[in-house]
Scaffold this motif. Structure first.
Motif, mmCIF file in Angstrom:
data_model
loop_
_atom_site.group_PDB
_atom_site.id
_atom_site.type_symbol
_atom_site.label_atom_id
_atom_site.label_comp_id
_atom_site.label_asym_id
_atom_site.label_seq_id
_atom_site.Cartn_x
_atom_site.Cartn_y
_atom_site.Cartn_z
ATOM 1 N N GLY A 77 14.141 -25.283 26.216
ATOM 2 C CA GLY A 77 14.912 -25.457 27.444
ATOM 3 C C GLY A 77 14.626 -26.777 28.124
ATOM 4 N N ILE A 78 13.361 -27.157 28.147
ATOM 5 C CA ILE A 78 12.970 -28.423 28.769
ATOM 6 C C ILE A 78 13.612 -29.592 28.037
ATOM 7 C CG2 ILE A 78 11.005 -29.989 29.102
ATOM 8 C CD1 ILE A 78 9.367 -27.399 29.754
ATOM 9 N N TYR A 79 13.560 -29.566 26.711
ATOM 10 C CA TYR A 79 14.138 -30.673 25.952
ATOM 11 C C TYR A 79 15.672 -30.647 25.975
ATOM 12 C CZ TYR A 79 9.578 -32.284 24.511
ATOM 13 O OH TYR A 79 8.308 -32.801 24.523
ATOM 14 N N ALA A 80 16.284 -29.469 26.132
ATOM 15 C CA ALA A 80 17.744 -29.404 26.295
ATOM 16 C C ALA A 80 18.141 -30.067 27.605
ATOM 17 C CB ALA A 80 18.225 -27.958 26.256
ATOM 18 N N LEU A 81 17.381 -29.798 28.667
ATOM 19 C CA LEU A 81 17.659 -30.434 29.962
ATOM 20 C C LEU A 81 17.411 -31.938 29.890
ATOM 21 C CD1 LEU A 81 16.149 -27.789 32.389
ATOM 22 C CD2 LEU A 81 18.566 -28.326 32.061
ATOM 23 N N LYS A 82 16.367 -32.324 29.152
ATOM 24 C CA LYS A 82 16.075 -33.755 29.015
ATOM 25 C C LYS A 82 17.197 -34.455 28.254
ATOM 26 C CE LYS A 82 12.682 -37.086 27.394
ATOM 27 N NZ LYS A 82 11.407 -37.339 26.758
ATOM 28 N N SER A 83 17.642 -33.885 27.152
ATOM 29 C CA SER A 83 18.690 -34.534 26.359
ATOM 30 C C SER A 83 20.015 -34.559 27.112
ATOM 31 C CB SER A 83 18.854 -33.858 25.000
ATOM 32 O OG SER A 83 19.412 -32.577 25.138
ATOM 33 N N GLY A 84 20.198 -33.625 28.060
ATOM 34 C CA GLY A 84 21.409 -33.609 28.864
ATOM 35 C C GLY A 84 21.337 -34.515 30.081
ATOM 36 N N GLY A 85 20.196 -35.199 30.260
ATOM 37 C CA GLY A 85 20.048 -36.124 31.376
ATOM 38 C C GLY A 85 19.736 -35.467 32.705
ATOM 39 N N MET A 86 19.368 -34.187 32.673
ATOM 40 C CA MET A 86 19.091 -33.475 33.911
ATOM 41 C C MET A 86 17.618 -33.482 34.286
ATOM 42 S SD MET A 86 21.581 -30.269 33.428
ATOM 43 C CE MET A 86 23.000 -30.502 32.383
ATOM 44 N N LEU A 87 16.793 -33.880 33.357
ATOM 45 C CA LEU A 87 15.360 -33.881 33.558
ATOM 46 C C LEU A 87 14.807 -35.113 32.863
ATOM 47 C CD1 LEU A 87 13.387 -31.078 34.154
ATOM 48 C CD2 LEU A 87 12.688 -31.855 31.921
ATOM 49 N N SER A 88 13.864 -35.798 33.501
ATOM 50 C CA SER A 88 13.380 -37.015 32.860
ATOM 51 C C SER A 88 11.864 -37.076 32.704
ATOM 52 C CB SER A 88 13.849 -38.248 33.638
ATOM 53 O OG SER A 88 13.339 -38.214 34.956
ATOM 54 N N GLY A 89 11.136 -36.311 33.462
ATOM 55 C CA GLY A 89 9.679 -36.405 33.395
ATOM 56 C C GLY A 89 9.194 -37.587 34.216
ATOM 57 N N TYR A 90 7.958 -37.979 33.965
ATOM 58 C CA TYR A 90 7.323 -39.053 34.733
ATOM 59 C C TYR A 90 7.373 -40.379 33.976
ATOM 60 C CZ TYR A 90 5.757 -35.344 37.784
ATOM 61 O OH TYR A 90 5.736 -34.294 38.655
ATOM 62 N N GLU A 91 7.095 -41.457 34.693
ATOM 63 C CA GLU A 91 7.182 -42.807 34.113
ATOM 64 C C GLU A 91 6.248 -43.019 32.931
ATOM 65 O OE1 GLU A 91 6.609 -45.572 37.290
ATOM 66 O OE2 GLU A 91 8.519 -45.078 38.231
ATOM 67 N N ASP A 92 5.139 -42.267 32.880
ATOM 68 C CA ASP A 92 4.198 -42.413 31.768
ATOM 69 C C ASP A 92 4.550 -41.492 30.595
ATOM 70 O OD1 ASP A 92 3.522 -40.003 32.956
ATOM 71 O OD2 ASP A 92 1.371 -40.424 33.051
ATOM 72 N N ASN A 93 5.797 -41.020 30.557
ATOM 73 C CA ASN A 93 6.316 -40.150 29.506
ATOM 74 C C ASN A 93 5.571 -38.823 29.419
ATOM 75 O OD1 ASN A 93 8.151 -39.445 27.457
ATOM 76 N ND2 ASN A 93 6.684 -40.024 25.895
ATOM 77 N N THR A 94 5.198 -38.278 30.566
ATOM 78 C CA THR A 94 4.594 -36.949 30.604
ATOM 79 C C THR A 94 5.521 -36.009 31.357
ATOM 80 O OG1 THR A 94 3.355 -37.456 32.627
ATOM 81 C CG2 THR A 94 2.210 -37.789 30.512
ATOM 82 N N PHE A 95 5.339 -34.718 31.107
ATOM 83 C CA PHE A 95 6.101 -33.686 31.795
ATOM 84 C C PHE A 95 5.237 -33.005 32.860
ATOM 85 C CE2 PHE A 95 7.721 -29.291 32.123
ATOM 86 C CZ PHE A 95 8.959 -29.589 32.648
#
Length: 75
Positions: free
Chosen positions: A28-46
């Motif tokens: 679910g997290i990666y589906a939201l990320k690939s859809g542009g709805m979630l990006s995480g932090y600048e250091d590429n962490t969730f």
């Protein structure tokens, strides 16, 4: 409901702390990320163990409402 990306086969970079994300939530997290709805932090962490700020929650809700119209929802 499950969000399917509007871009089949969309590639995404895994978060640096991917191993800390619960297995049941990972897809679910990666589906939201690939859809542009979630990006995480600048250091590429969730940071799944961190508390979410009010501003971060508001941004996620905004992203889902704004960008969610392009995805396909299935039951």
């Amino acid at each position: 409901r499950v969000l399917k990306s509007s871009q089949p086969g969309a590639e995404y970079e895994k978060y640096a702390d991917d191993g800390s994300i619960a297995e049941y939530a990972r897809d679910g997290i990666y589906a939201l990320k690939s859809g542009g709805m979630l990006s995480g932090y600048e250091d590429n962490t969730f940071r799944p163990e961190a508390n979410l700020s009010r501003a971060e929650a508001a941004q996620m809700i905004y992203n889902v409402l704004k960008l969610g119209k392009g995805g396909t929802y299935i039951e």
